[in-house]
Design a protein around this motif. Structure first.
Motif, PDB file in Angstrom:
ATOM      1  N   ASP A  67       0.800  -1.541   0.204  1.00  0.00           N
ATOM      2  CA  ASP A  67       0.077  -0.114   0.092  1.00  0.00           C
ATOM      3  C   ASP A  67       0.665   1.407  -0.312  1.00  0.00           C
ATOM      4  O   ASP A  67       0.732   2.480  -0.925  1.00  0.00           O
ATOM      5  CB  ASP A  67      -0.880  -0.096   1.426  1.00  0.00           C
ATOM      6  N   ASN A  68       2.128   1.384   0.705  1.00  0.00           N
ATOM      7  CA  ASN A  68       2.886   2.508   0.692  1.00  0.00           C
ATOM      8  C   ASN A  68       3.773   2.291  -0.495  1.00  0.00           C
ATOM      9  O   ASN A  68       3.711   3.552  -0.859  1.00  0.00           O
ATOM     10  CB  ASN A  68       3.784   2.093   2.139  1.00  0.00           C
ATOM     11  N   ALA A  69       3.736   1.370  -1.064  1.00  0.00           N
ATOM     12  CA  ALA A  69       4.579   1.591  -2.799  1.00  0.00           C
ATOM     13  C   ALA A  69       3.914   2.417  -3.240  1.00  0.00           C
ATOM     14  O   ALA A  69       4.409   3.820  -4.490  1.00  0.00           O
ATOM     15  CB  ALA A  69       5.017   0.359  -2.646  1.00  0.00           C
ATOM     16  N   CYS A  70       2.551   1.931  -3.154  1.00  0.00           N
ATOM     17  CA  CYS A  70       1.583   2.391  -3.982  1.00  0.00           C
ATOM     18  C   CYS A  70       2.113   4.011  -3.992  1.00  0.00           C
ATOM     19  O   CYS A  70       1.253   4.548  -4.861  1.00  0.00           O
ATOM     20  CB  CYS A  70       0.040   1.973  -4.413  1.00  0.00           C
ATOM     21  N   GLY A  71       1.346   4.172  -2.767  1.00  0.00           N
ATOM     22  CA  GLY A  71       0.662   5.757  -2.671  1.00  0.00           C
ATOM     23  C   GLY A  71       2.226   6.533  -2.830  1.00  0.00           C
ATOM     24  O   GLY A  71       1.941   7.757  -3.888  1.00  0.00           O
ATOM     25  N   ILE A  72       3.311   5.945  -2.874  1.00  0.00           N
ATOM     26  CA  ILE A  72       4.686   6.811  -3.176  1.00  0.00           C
ATOM     27  C   ILE A  72       4.838   6.944  -4.229  1.00  0.00           C
ATOM     28  O   ILE A  72       5.136   8.156  -5.172  1.00  0.00           O
ATOM     29  CB  ILE A  72       6.058   5.994  -2.491  1.00  0.00           C
ATOM     30  N   ALA A  73       4.522   5.397  -5.390  1.00  0.00           N
ATOM     31  CA  ALA A  73       4.306   5.735  -6.718  1.00  0.00           C
ATOM     32  C   ALA A  73       2.986   6.379  -7.308  1.00  0.00           C
ATOM     33  O   ALA A  73       4.238   8.126  -7.571  1.00  0.00           O
ATOM     34  CB  ALA A  73       3.946   4.672  -7.279  1.00  0.00           C
ATOM     35  N   ALA A  74       2.142   6.990  -6.063  1.00  0.00           N
ATOM     36  CA  ALA A  74       1.045   7.220  -7.462  1.00  0.00           C
ATOM     37  C   ALA A  74       1.554   8.677  -6.578  1.00  0.00           C
ATOM     38  O   ALA A  74       2.089  10.012  -7.713  1.00  0.00           O
ATOM     39  CB  ALA A  74       0.354   7.243  -6.259  1.00  0.00           C
ATOM     40  N   PHE A  75       2.250   9.185  -5.338  1.00  0.00           N
ATOM     41  CA  PHE A  75       2.453  10.973  -4.962  1.00  0.00           C
ATOM     42  C   PHE A  75       3.136  11.465  -5.969  1.00  0.00           C
ATOM     43  O   PHE A  75       3.682  12.520  -6.274  1.00  0.00           O
ATOM     44  CB  PHE A  75       2.873  10.554  -3.718  1.00  0.00           C
ATOM     45  N   THR A  76       4.478  10.443  -6.589  1.00  0.00           N
ATOM     46  CA  THR A  76       6.058  10.708  -7.787  1.00  0.00           C
ATOM     47  C   THR A  76       4.885  12.061  -8.358  1.00  0.00           C
ATOM     48  O   THR A  76       5.453  12.560  -9.410  1.00  0.00           O
ATOM     49  CB  THR A  76       6.714  10.218  -7.925  1.00  0.00           C
ATOM     50  N   LEU A  77       3.794  11.449  -9.045  1.00  0.00           N
ATOM     51  CA  LEU A  77       3.395  12.317 -10.237  1.00  0.00           C
ATOM     52  C   LEU A  77       1.960  13.627  -9.724  1.00  0.00           C
ATOM     53  O   LEU A  77       1.507  14.133 -10.810  1.00  0.00           O
ATOM     54  CB  LEU A  77       2.209  11.226 -10.880  1.00  0.00           C
ATOM     55  N   MET A  78       2.297  13.258  -8.273  1.00  0.00           N
ATOM     56  CA  MET A  78       0.929  14.705  -7.945  1.00  0.00           C
ATOM     57  C   MET A  78       1.751  15.827  -8.163  1.00  0.00           C
ATOM     58  O   MET A  78       2.763  16.043  -7.450  1.00  0.00           O
ATOM     59  CB  MET A  78       0.919  14.538  -6.893  1.00  0.00           C
ATOM     60  N   PRO A  79       0.688  17.091  -7.601  1.00  0.00           N
ATOM     61  CA  PRO A  79       1.148  18.148  -8.307  1.00  0.00           C
ATOM     62  C   PRO A  79       1.542  19.310  -6.709  1.00  0.00           C
ATOM     63  O   PRO A  79       1.807  18.325  -5.667  1.00  0.00           O
ATOM     64  CB  PRO A  79       0.151  19.409  -8.433  1.00  0.00           C
ATOM     65  N   LYS A  80       2.808  19.910  -6.478  1.00  0.00           N
ATOM     66  CA  LYS A  80       3.144  20.708  -5.396  1.00  0.00           C
ATOM     67  C   LYS A  80       2.036  20.934  -4.474  1.00  0.00           C
ATOM     68  O   LYS A  80       0.787  21.342  -4.828  1.00  0.00           O
ATOM     69  CB  LYS A  80       3.750  22.124  -5.463  1.00  0.00           C
ATOM     70  N   GLY A  81       2.436  21.000  -3.210  1.00  0.00           N
ATOM     71  CA  GLY A  81       1.193  21.205  -1.962  1.00  0.00           C
ATOM     72  C   GLY A  81       0.109  19.983  -2.153  1.00  0.00           C
ATOM     73  O   GLY A  81      -0.513  20.013  -0.967  1.00  0.00           O
ATOM     74  N   ALA A  82       0.284  18.944  -3.062  1.00  0.00           N
ATOM     75  CA  ALA A  82      -0.475  17.627  -2.929  1.00  0.00           C
ATOM     76  C   ALA A  82      -0.241  16.806  -1.376  1.00  0.00           C
ATOM     77  O   ALA A  82       0.451  16.495  -0.855  1.00  0.00           O
ATOM     78  CB  ALA A  82      -0.786  16.310  -3.810  1.00  0.00           C
ATOM     79  N   GLY A  83      -1.530  16.270  -1.112  1.00  0.00           N
ATOM     80  CA  GLY A  83      -1.105  15.126   0.005  1.00  0.00           C
ATOM     81  C   GLY A  83      -1.832  13.615  -0.708  1.00  0.00           C
ATOM     82  O   GLY A  83      -1.592  13.855  -2.268  1.00  0.00           O
ATOM     83  N   ILE A  84      -1.584  12.605  -0.487  1.00  0.00           N
ATOM     84  CA  ILE A  84      -2.149  11.203  -0.999  1.00  0.00           C
ATOM     85  C   ILE A  84      -3.083  10.638   0.204  1.00  0.00           C
ATOM     86  O   ILE A  84      -2.404  10.593   1.198  1.00  0.00           O
ATOM     87  CB  ILE A  84      -0.736  10.311  -1.280  1.00  0.00           C
ATOM     88  N   LEU A  85      -3.656   9.961   0.235  1.00  0.00           N
ATOM     89  CA  LEU A  85      -4.939   8.918   0.766  1.00  0.00           C
ATOM     90  C   LEU A  85      -5.593   7.638  -0.272  1.00  0.00           C
ATOM     91  O   LEU A  85      -5.860   7.735  -1.432  1.00  0.00           O
ATOM     92  CB  LEU A  85      -5.304   9.817   0.982  1.00  0.00           C
TER      93      LEU A  85
END
Length: 153
Positions: A67-85
């Motif tokens: 789950d954490n690996a998926c979250g960090i992979a997705a987070f690398t493509l998110m805009p500055k200031g985003a969070g992930i859930l």
């Protein structure tokens, strides 16, 4: 070259910071081994503290790291200031998680403005041989500061 272009030019710093801010991953001894836009590899050494009754790594530990690996992979493509859930995931346990070291590799399948779909695989390394022990498909949500998504229209 990566398949995806990060929206945040400082994605490495941001993704490393969000990973390091998680006490759960520190407790499990999970470390960041590889970080690219839309891809991540986490690593973890075997610990008897995280096994089930037969000495295999517990499925809950494997699932948490995937789950954490998926979250960090997705987070690398998110805009500055985003969070992930994480909003959902499905794990398939394929083989007993027996090994001296574990790797959790995730990649974005479909990035989105709000939702991103990832796939991940867990490998156990035993006596130098990697065995696929679990897979995960996950959906993750960008958590933007209040009003930021609406402003983009």
């Amino acid at each position: 070259m990566s398949r995806f272009e990060p929206k945040n030019p400082d994605f490495r710093v941001a993704a490393t910071a969000i990973f390091e801010a998680q006490p759960a991953m520190r407790t499990l001894g999970v470390s960041l081994a590889l970080l690219k836009p839309g891809e991540v590899e986490l690593a973890m050494a075997y610990s008897p503290a995280f096994t089930q009754q037969h000495g295999f790594m517990h499925a809950g530990i494997i699932t948490a790291a995937l789950d954490n690996a998926c979250g960090i992979a997705a987070f690398t493509l998110m805009p500055k200031g985003a969070g992930i859930l994480t909003v959902e995931f499905k794990t398939n346990l394929l083989a007993p998680a027996k090994g001296e070291r574990f790797m959790f590799r995730a990649a974005v399948v479909k990035p989105g403005r709000t939702l991103t779909v990832c796939e991940a695989r867990a490998f156990a390394e035993h006596q130098g041989i990697e065995t696929l022990v679990a897979t995960m498909t996950g959906t993750l949500m960008a958590m933007m500061p209040s009003g930021q998504l609406e402003a983009r229209g």
